[in-house]
Design a protein around this motif. Structure first.
Motif, PDB file in Angstrom:
ATOM      1  N   PRO A 157      45.719  20.433  56.947  1.00  0.00           N
ATOM      2  CA  PRO A 157      44.736  20.825  57.967  1.00  0.00           C
ATOM      3  C   PRO A 157      45.282  20.778  59.397  1.00  0.00           C
ATOM      4  O   PRO A 157      44.758  20.083  60.253  1.00  0.00           O
ATOM      5  CB  PRO A 157      43.606  19.818  57.753  1.00  0.00           C
ATOM      6  N   THR A 158      46.351  21.545  59.615  1.00  0.00           N
ATOM      7  CA  THR A 158      46.954  21.637  60.955  1.00  0.00           C
ATOM      8  C   THR A 158      47.028  23.113  61.321  1.00  0.00           C
ATOM      9  O   THR A 158      47.921  23.534  62.055  1.00  0.00           O
ATOM     10  CB  THR A 158      48.379  21.037  60.950  1.00  0.00           C
ATOM     11  N   PHE A 159      46.105  23.921  60.791  1.00  0.00           N
ATOM     12  CA  PHE A 159      46.244  25.367  60.805  1.00  0.00           C
ATOM     13  C   PHE A 159      44.940  26.026  61.244  1.00  0.00           C
ATOM     14  O   PHE A 159      44.332  26.787  60.489  1.00  0.00           O
ATOM     15  CB  PHE A 159      46.657  25.811  59.398  1.00  0.00           C
ATOM     16  N   ALA A 219      51.560  17.539  53.518  1.00  0.00           N
ATOM     17  CA  ALA A 219      52.444  18.499  54.183  1.00  0.00           C
ATOM     18  C   ALA A 219      52.421  19.804  53.408  1.00  0.00           C
ATOM     19  O   ALA A 219      52.392  19.796  52.172  1.00  0.00           O
ATOM     20  CB  ALA A 219      53.864  17.946  54.235  1.00  0.00           C
ATOM     21  N   PHE A 220      52.440  20.923  54.125  1.00  0.00           N
ATOM     22  CA  PHE A 220      52.304  22.232  53.470  1.00  0.00           C
ATOM     23  C   PHE A 220      53.320  22.424  52.353  1.00  0.00           C
ATOM     24  O   PHE A 220      52.970  22.865  51.260  1.00  0.00           O
ATOM     25  CB  PHE A 220      52.424  23.355  54.507  1.00  0.00           C
ATOM     26  N   ASP A 221      54.587  22.075  52.630  1.00  0.00           N
ATOM     27  CA  ASP A 221      55.613  22.382  51.622  1.00  0.00           C
ATOM     28  C   ASP A 221      55.590  21.435  50.422  1.00  0.00           C
ATOM     29  O   ASP A 221      56.384  21.609  49.506  1.00  0.00           O
ATOM     30  CB  ASP A 221      57.007  22.472  52.266  1.00  0.00           C
ATOM     31  N   ALA A 257      45.140  26.760  51.523  1.00  0.00           N
ATOM     32  CA  ALA A 257      45.846  26.389  52.754  1.00  0.00           C
ATOM     33  C   ALA A 257      46.395  27.613  53.465  1.00  0.00           C
ATOM     34  O   ALA A 257      47.534  27.610  53.932  1.00  0.00           O
ATOM     35  CB  ALA A 257      46.984  25.414  52.415  1.00  0.00           C
ATOM     36  N   ALA A 258      45.572  28.655  53.567  1.00  0.00           N
ATOM     37  CA  ALA A 258      46.053  29.914  54.163  1.00  0.00           C
ATOM     38  C   ALA A 258      47.387  30.285  53.512  1.00  0.00           C
ATOM     39  O   ALA A 258      48.305  30.768  54.163  1.00  0.00           O
ATOM     40  CB  ALA A 258      46.197  29.789  55.678  1.00  0.00           C
ATOM     41  N   MET A 259      47.465  30.026  52.209  1.00  0.00           N
ATOM     42  CA  MET A 259      48.738  30.186  51.497  1.00  0.00           C
ATOM     43  C   MET A 259      48.935  31.628  51.031  1.00  0.00           C
ATOM     44  O   MET A 259      48.122  32.163  50.277  1.00  0.00           O
ATOM     45  CB  MET A 259      48.809  29.228  50.309  1.00  0.00           C
ATOM     46  N   VAL A 295      59.133  27.281  63.579  1.00  0.00           N
ATOM     47  CA  VAL A 295      58.332  27.670  62.404  1.00  0.00           C
ATOM     48  C   VAL A 295      57.864  26.401  61.686  1.00  0.00           C
ATOM     49  O   VAL A 295      58.362  25.317  61.963  1.00  0.00           O
ATOM     50  CB  VAL A 295      59.165  28.513  61.398  1.00  0.00           C
ATOM     51  N   GLN A 296      56.911  26.564  60.767  1.00  0.00           N
ATOM     52  CA  GLN A 296      56.531  25.440  59.916  1.00  0.00           C
ATOM     53  C   GLN A 296      57.358  25.487  58.629  1.00  0.00           C
ATOM     54  O   GLN A 296      57.448  26.537  57.981  1.00  0.00           O
ATOM     55  CB  GLN A 296      55.029  25.468  59.577  1.00  0.00           C
ATOM     56  N   THR A 297      57.909  24.348  58.259  1.00  0.00           N
ATOM     57  CA  THR A 297      58.787  24.247  57.088  1.00  0.00           C
ATOM     58  C   THR A 297      58.141  24.820  55.822  1.00  0.00           C
ATOM     59  O   THR A 297      57.010  24.483  55.491  1.00  0.00           O
ATOM     60  CB  THR A 297      59.143  22.765  56.815  1.00  0.00           C
ATOM     61  N   THR A 323      57.085  27.764  55.121  1.00  0.00           N
ATOM     62  CA  THR A 323      56.078  28.837  55.220  1.00  0.00           C
ATOM     63  C   THR A 323      56.766  30.201  55.191  1.00  0.00           C
ATOM     64  O   THR A 323      57.988  30.313  55.320  1.00  0.00           O
ATOM     65  CB  THR A 323      55.273  28.724  56.533  1.00  0.00           C
ATOM     66  N   THR A 324      55.954  31.234  55.076  1.00  0.00           N
ATOM     67  CA  THR A 324      56.493  32.587  55.109  1.00  0.00           C
ATOM     68  C   THR A 324      57.063  32.907  56.498  1.00  0.00           C
ATOM     69  O   THR A 324      57.991  33.702  56.608  1.00  0.00           O
ATOM     70  CB  THR A 324      55.398  33.607  54.728  1.00  0.00           C
ATOM     71  N   GLY A 325      56.532  32.251  57.542  1.00  0.00           N
ATOM     72  CA  GLY A 325      57.097  32.414  58.890  1.00  0.00           C
ATOM     73  C   GLY A 325      58.524  31.892  58.923  1.00  0.00           C
ATOM     74  O   GLY A 325      59.429  32.508  59.505  1.00  0.00           O
ATOM     75  N   LEU A 356      48.786  38.078  52.104  1.00  0.00           N
ATOM     76  CA  LEU A 356      47.535  37.985  51.353  1.00  0.00           C
ATOM     77  C   LEU A 356      47.397  36.545  50.882  1.00  0.00           C
ATOM     78  O   LEU A 356      48.262  36.035  50.169  1.00  0.00           O
ATOM     79  CB  LEU A 356      47.554  38.935  50.149  1.00  0.00           C
ATOM     80  N   TYR A 357      46.334  35.888  51.336  1.00  0.00           N
ATOM     81  CA  TYR A 357      46.146  34.479  50.986  1.00  0.00           C
ATOM     82  C   TYR A 357      45.445  34.341  49.640  1.00  0.00           C
ATOM     83  O   TYR A 357      44.502  35.085  49.345  1.00  0.00           O
ATOM     84  CB  TYR A 357      45.278  33.769  52.025  1.00  0.00           C
ATOM     85  N   GLY A 358      45.892  33.349  48.870  1.00  0.00           N
ATOM     86  CA  GLY A 358      45.252  33.059  47.588  1.00  0.00           C
ATOM     87  C   GLY A 358      45.015  31.570  47.429  1.00  0.00           C
ATOM     88  O   GLY A 358      45.664  30.749  48.090  1.00  0.00           O
TER      89      GLY A 358
HETATM   90  N1  ARG Z   1      50.620  31.796  55.255  1.00  0.00           N
HETATM   91  C1  ARG Z   1      51.788  30.995  55.466  1.00  0.00           C
HETATM   92  C2  ARG Z   1      52.415  30.669  54.129  1.00  0.00           C
HETATM   93  O1  ARG Z   1      51.795  30.781  53.125  1.00  0.00           O
HETATM   94  C3  ARG Z   1      51.533  29.744  56.264  1.00  0.00           C
HETATM   95  C4  ARG Z   1      50.507  28.812  55.695  1.00  0.00           C
HETATM   96  C5  ARG Z   1      50.455  27.466  56.388  1.00  0.00           C
HETATM   97  N2  ARG Z   1      49.262  26.764  56.035  1.00  0.00           N
HETATM   98  C6  ARG Z   1      48.901  25.554  56.493  1.00  0.00           C
HETATM   99  N3  ARG Z   1      47.759  25.072  56.113  1.00  0.00           N
HETATM  100  N4  ARG Z   1      49.680  24.857  57.255  1.00  0.00           N
HETATM  101  O2  ARG Z   1      53.545  30.279  54.033  1.00  0.00           O
END
Ligand code: ARG
Length: 270
Positions: A48-50, A87-89, A105-107, A152-154, A156-158, A224-226
């Motif tokens: 929850p940092t997004f 952590a996301f990863d 997670a907006a994944m 970038v966030q570790t 992630t697709t970014g 596309l988030y799932g």
């Molecule tokens: N949409 C990107 C991904 O799936 C970033 C998601 C990061 N989500 C988060 N809750 N921090 O890699």
């Protein structure tokens, strides 16, 4: 005569088997769903940092589009939802070890992640964004990042996309808020991250600019988030998809979309 009787028996046995397997096909058994219903709680994981998808509000409570969406999905399943932060990863690994039963997670649905988990039908569509301070840098396209330091966030697709541009120095951070902090403090030149999250941040930091980016190094960046569930329970994925469609059908999805993105949804999950 005897032949006819055993013929009848055979036919009815076959019919019974057919009917039973058809019924099973209508409502496949999900061990995960059974356990959730028994507990009355859907345990899920997120990072929850997004904002605006998942973040911690002033009262220290998780909130955001994903949070309210999962709450609505849980309600359709007849249970409440409880979020655990991570952590996301590490989220998919924690899903695998049953730390929770679902990840939202907006994944982005990616082929690499699909090897590990099952995703729901897509529930959100986003572009990638490049965020920077125009008083310090001139950037109008991904190639302008060459020779610059990008946050970038570790995992992630970014992160993955930024590394595809040769000559870009990529700094990865455990969460994107740390990257944006370094951007504001002038320690890095740009942030590569999902566009809606960039714009939400820039809305309170008018000195920053965000470029909507749909390709990097020739690759399509449509996200596309799932919602992810474990691979061994396809029936649970079906149940989540059905609940999601119910949330769309009763108008809750559109209401949440307007609440967090200030426009009507351009896309409805289907
Ligand atoms: N949409 C990107 C991904 O799936 C970033 C998601 C990061 N989500 C988060 N809750 N921090 O890699």
């Amino acid at each position: 005569m005897k032949r006819t009787v055993s013929g009848h028996v055979l036919v009815s046995v076959i019919l019974t088997v057919l009917v039973v397997s058809m019924l099973a096909g209508c409502a496949p058994k999900s061990a995960t769903l059974d356990a959730i219903k028994k507990a009355g709680v859907l345990e899920w994981g997120s990072d929850p940092t997004f904002e605006p998808f998942e973040f911690i509000d002033a009262n220290n409570k998780p909130t955001g589009f994903d949070v309210e969406l999962v709450n609505a999905i849980a309600a359709k399943l007849g249970v409440t939802a409880h979020m655990t932060s991570g952590a996301f990863d590490g989220l998919l690994m924690a899903l695998d070890t049953h730390k929770f039963d679902l990840v939202c997670a907006a994944m982005t649905i990616t082929p690499a992640r699909q090897e590990k988990v099952l995703f729901s039908i897509p529930y959100y569509r986003a572009d990638m964004g490049i965020m920077f301070d125009p008083s310090k840098n001139t950037i109008s396209k991904p190639e302008d990042l060459v020779g610059k330091t990008v946050g970038v966030q570790t995992g992630t697709t970014g992160d993955i996309s930024a590394r595809k541009i040769a000559g870009v120095k990529v700094n990865s951070y455990p969460d994107i808020q740390l990257a944006t902090l370094d951007l504001v403090n002038g320690k890095i030149d740009a942030v590569v991250n999902d566009y809606p999250v960039c714009t939400a941040y820039a809305s309170t930091h008018p000195e920053l600019k965000v470029i909507d980016t749909t390709t990097i190094a020739g690759e399509d960046l449509t996200q596309l988030y799932g919602i992810a569930v474990r691979k061994d329970d396809p029936a649970f994925k079906e149940a989540v998809d059905k609940a999601l469609l119910d949330v769309v059908a009763d108008g809750t999805y559109a209401t949440l979309y307007r609440k967090y993105f200030f426009v009507d949804p351009p896309y409805l999950p289907k």
